[in-house]
Design a protein around this motif. Structure first.
Motif, short mmCIF file in Angstrom:
data_model
loop_
_atom_site.label_atom_id
_atom_site.label_comp_id
_atom_site.label_asym_id
_atom_site.label_seq_id
_atom_site.Cartn_x
_atom_site.Cartn_y
_atom_site.Cartn_z
N GLU A 1 -16.71 63.61 30.90
CA GLU A 1 -17.31 63.27 29.61
C GLU A 1 -18.73 62.72 29.76
N LYS A 2 -19.06 62.19 30.91
CA LYS A 2 -20.35 61.55 31.09
C LYS A 2 -21.36 62.38 31.89
N GLY A 3 -20.91 63.19 32.81
CA GLY A 3 -21.83 63.94 33.64
C GLY A 3 -22.40 63.08 34.76
N ILE A 4 -23.19 63.64 35.62
CA ILE A 4 -23.66 62.95 36.82
C ILE A 4 -24.59 61.78 36.50
N THR A 5 -25.33 61.82 35.39
CA THR A 5 -26.23 60.71 35.08
C THR A 5 -25.71 59.88 33.92
N GLY A 6 -24.50 60.16 33.44
CA GLY A 6 -23.95 59.42 32.30
C GLY A 6 -23.69 57.97 32.63
N ILE A 7 -23.67 57.13 31.61
CA ILE A 7 -23.39 55.72 31.78
C ILE A 7 -21.89 55.49 31.66
N LEU A 8 -21.32 54.75 32.59
CA LEU A 8 -19.90 54.45 32.58
C LEU A 8 -19.67 53.14 31.84
N GLY A 9 -18.43 52.72 31.73
CA GLY A 9 -18.07 51.54 30.97
C GLY A 9 -18.79 50.27 31.37
N ASP A 10 -19.19 50.12 32.62
CA ASP A 10 -19.86 48.90 33.06
C ASP A 10 -21.37 49.09 33.19
N SER B 1 -12.70 56.68 39.33
CA SER B 1 -11.51 56.66 38.48
C SER B 1 -11.37 55.34 37.75
N ALA B 2 -11.82 54.26 38.38
CA ALA B 2 -11.70 52.93 37.78
C ALA B 2 -12.85 52.60 36.84
N ALA B 3 -13.79 53.49 36.67
CA ALA B 3 -15.00 53.19 35.91
C ALA B 3 -14.90 53.51 34.42
N CYS B 4 -13.75 53.32 33.83
CA CYS B 4 -13.51 53.36 32.38
C CYS B 4 -13.49 54.73 31.72
N MET B 5 -14.48 55.57 31.90
CA MET B 5 -14.53 56.83 31.17
C MET B 5 -14.41 58.00 32.14
N PRO B 6 -13.75 59.06 31.74
CA PRO B 6 -13.62 60.23 32.61
C PRO B 6 -14.98 60.81 33.00
N ILE C 1 -20.24 59.27 53.41
CA ILE C 1 -19.46 58.29 52.66
C ILE C 1 -17.98 58.65 52.70
N ASP C 2 -17.15 57.68 52.33
CA ASP C 2 -15.72 57.88 52.27
C ASP C 2 -15.38 58.47 50.90
N ALA C 3 -15.02 59.75 50.85
CA ALA C 3 -14.78 60.45 49.60
C ALA C 3 -13.61 59.84 48.83
N GLU C 4 -12.56 59.43 49.51
CA GLU C 4 -11.40 58.85 48.84
C GLU C 4 -11.78 57.55 48.13
N ASN C 5 -12.59 56.73 48.79
CA ASN C 5 -13.07 55.50 48.18
C ASN C 5 -13.91 55.80 46.95
N LEU C 6 -14.76 56.81 47.02
CA LEU C 6 -15.60 57.19 45.88
C LEU C 6 -14.75 57.64 44.70
#
Length: 98
Positions: A23-32, A15-20, A5-10
């Protein structure tokens, strides 16, 4: 199967997914309501090809006919020069046989 995968795109997507991320961890739920794992799995794959690694093998004289000086260890392509890549199979050449 390996997925490239493209790491920069990831990084931009996360970064755009609302929460740092921390704070959420690898299985945490993000803002969407997507998990970090979901975002990783949804990344477009890169178009890559595995690199073949070979070396130049010295050729011996054969009767009255001279063979090329070197041969690719992967495909057997004959060549008088020793470039960094085989012109026939594309293998990355890493030196010579002993």
């Amino acid at each position: 199967m390996t997925k490239y995968i493209d790491a920069e795109n990831l990084i931009n997507e996360l970064s755009a997914a609302c929460m740092p991320i921390y704070e959420k961890g690898i299985t945490g739920i993000l803002g969407d309501n997507s998990s970090i794992a979901d975002i990783i799995n949804e990344q477009p794959t890169a178009d890559v090809q595995e690199v073949k690694h070979g070396y130049w093998k010295s050729q011996k004289q054969s009767g009255f006919y001279r063979l090329a000086d070197y041969e690719c260890s992967i495909c057997g392509y004959d060549n008088d020069e020793t470039p960094d890549y085989c012109a026939f199979c594309g293998a990355k050449m890493e030196g010579f046989d002993d």
